[in-house]
Design a protein around this motif. Structure first.
Motif, PDB file in Angstrom:
ATOM      1  N   MET A 183      -5.285   8.707  -2.679  1.00  0.00           N
ATOM      2  CA  MET A 183      -6.673   8.966  -3.057  1.00  0.00           C
ATOM      3  C   MET A 183      -6.796  10.281  -3.829  1.00  0.00           C
ATOM      4  O   MET A 183      -7.597  10.383  -4.767  1.00  0.00           O
ATOM      5  CB  MET A 183      -7.561   8.986  -1.814  1.00  0.00           C
ATOM      6  N   ARG A 184      -6.024  11.276  -3.471  1.00  0.00           N
ATOM      7  CA  ARG A 184      -6.048  12.543  -4.198  1.00  0.00           C
ATOM      8  C   ARG A 184      -5.516  12.379  -5.611  1.00  0.00           C
ATOM      9  O   ARG A 184      -6.030  12.969  -6.552  1.00  0.00           O
ATOM     10  CB  ARG A 184      -5.230  13.591  -3.451  1.00  0.00           C
ATOM     11  N   ARG A 185      -4.474  11.563  -5.782  1.00  0.00           N
ATOM     12  CA  ARG A 185      -3.906  11.344  -7.114  1.00  0.00           C
ATOM     13  C   ARG A 185      -4.860  10.587  -8.021  1.00  0.00           C
ATOM     14  O   ARG A 185      -4.959  10.868  -9.209  1.00  0.00           O
ATOM     15  CB  ARG A 185      -2.585  10.565  -7.010  1.00  0.00           C
ATOM     16  N   GLU A 186      -5.584   9.605  -7.466  1.00  0.00           N
ATOM     17  CA  GLU A 186      -6.482   8.789  -8.291  1.00  0.00           C
ATOM     18  C   GLU A 186      -7.768   9.520  -8.650  1.00  0.00           C
ATOM     19  O   GLU A 186      -8.393   9.198  -9.648  1.00  0.00           O
ATOM     20  CB  GLU A 186      -6.813   7.489  -7.567  1.00  0.00           C
TER      21      GLU A 186
ATOM     22  N   PRO B  25       0.842  -1.200   0.000  1.00  0.00           N
ATOM     23  CA  PRO B  25       0.000   0.000   0.000  1.00  0.00           C
ATOM     24  C   PRO B  25       0.876   1.248   0.000  1.00  0.00           C
ATOM     25  O   PRO B  25       2.007   1.231   0.461  1.00  0.00           O
ATOM     26  CB  PRO B  25      -0.791  -0.127   1.303  1.00  0.00           C
ATOM     27  N   PRO B  26       0.354   2.336  -0.540  1.00  0.00           N
ATOM     28  CA  PRO B  26       1.144   3.565  -0.560  1.00  0.00           C
ATOM     29  C   PRO B  26       1.397   4.046   0.861  1.00  0.00           C
ATOM     30  O   PRO B  26       0.590   3.824   1.759  1.00  0.00           O
ATOM     31  CB  PRO B  26       0.255   4.546  -1.322  1.00  0.00           C
ATOM     32  N   PRO B  27       2.511   4.728   1.077  1.00  0.00           N
ATOM     33  CA  PRO B  27       2.810   5.195   2.434  1.00  0.00           C
ATOM     34  C   PRO B  27       1.797   6.208   2.937  1.00  0.00           C
ATOM     35  O   PRO B  27       1.522   6.272   4.112  1.00  0.00           O
ATOM     36  CB  PRO B  27       4.199   5.809   2.313  1.00  0.00           C
ATOM     37  N   ASP B  28       1.246   7.006   2.040  1.00  0.00           N
ATOM     38  CA  ASP B  28       0.269   8.002   2.448  1.00  0.00           C
ATOM     39  C   ASP B  28      -1.020   7.745   1.677  1.00  0.00           C
ATOM     40  O   ASP B  28      -1.137   8.061   0.486  1.00  0.00           O
ATOM     41  CB  ASP B  28       0.790   9.414   2.166  1.00  0.00           C
TER      42      ASP B  28
END
Length: 97
Positions: free
Chosen positions: A58-61, A50-53
């Motif tokens: 979620m903001r990027r997707e 999973p991504p660290p942040d």
């Protein structure tokens, strides 16, 4: 004959599994449990982390698509259909009888 070299942690894990799970010991040998453990470790290594942040991810997707809910004329009749007593689940299952 070529034999695979199994590391000590896998051997110990297989031994512990066989000692603590008699239902597995009845079916599997020590070597088969070692193979199962190795496959599980390989599978864990191939899964993406999973991504660290999570919030940044979620903001990027971007936003998730909103589901579309439709109501057609043929399904609206079910809403006002009278209840038949023969379809009730408790008709013949009363504990008092």
């Amino acid at each position: 004959e070529e034999r695979r070299q199994v590391d000590a942690t896998t051997k110990d894990a297989a031994r512990i599994v066989l000692e603590n799970a008699p239902h597995i010991r009845a079916v599997h040998s020590k070597e088969s449990v070692q193979k199962i453990i190795e496959k599980a470790r390989e599978k864990q290594g191939t899964t993406p982390e999973p991504p660290p942040d999570l919030i940044e991810q979620m903001r990027r997707e971007g936003a998730v698509a909103v589901p579309v809910i439709t109501a057609s004329a043929d399904t609206q009749q079910r809403l006002h259909k009278p209840v038949e007593p023969s379809h009730l689940p408790y008709l013949y299952r009363s504990p008092a009888v």
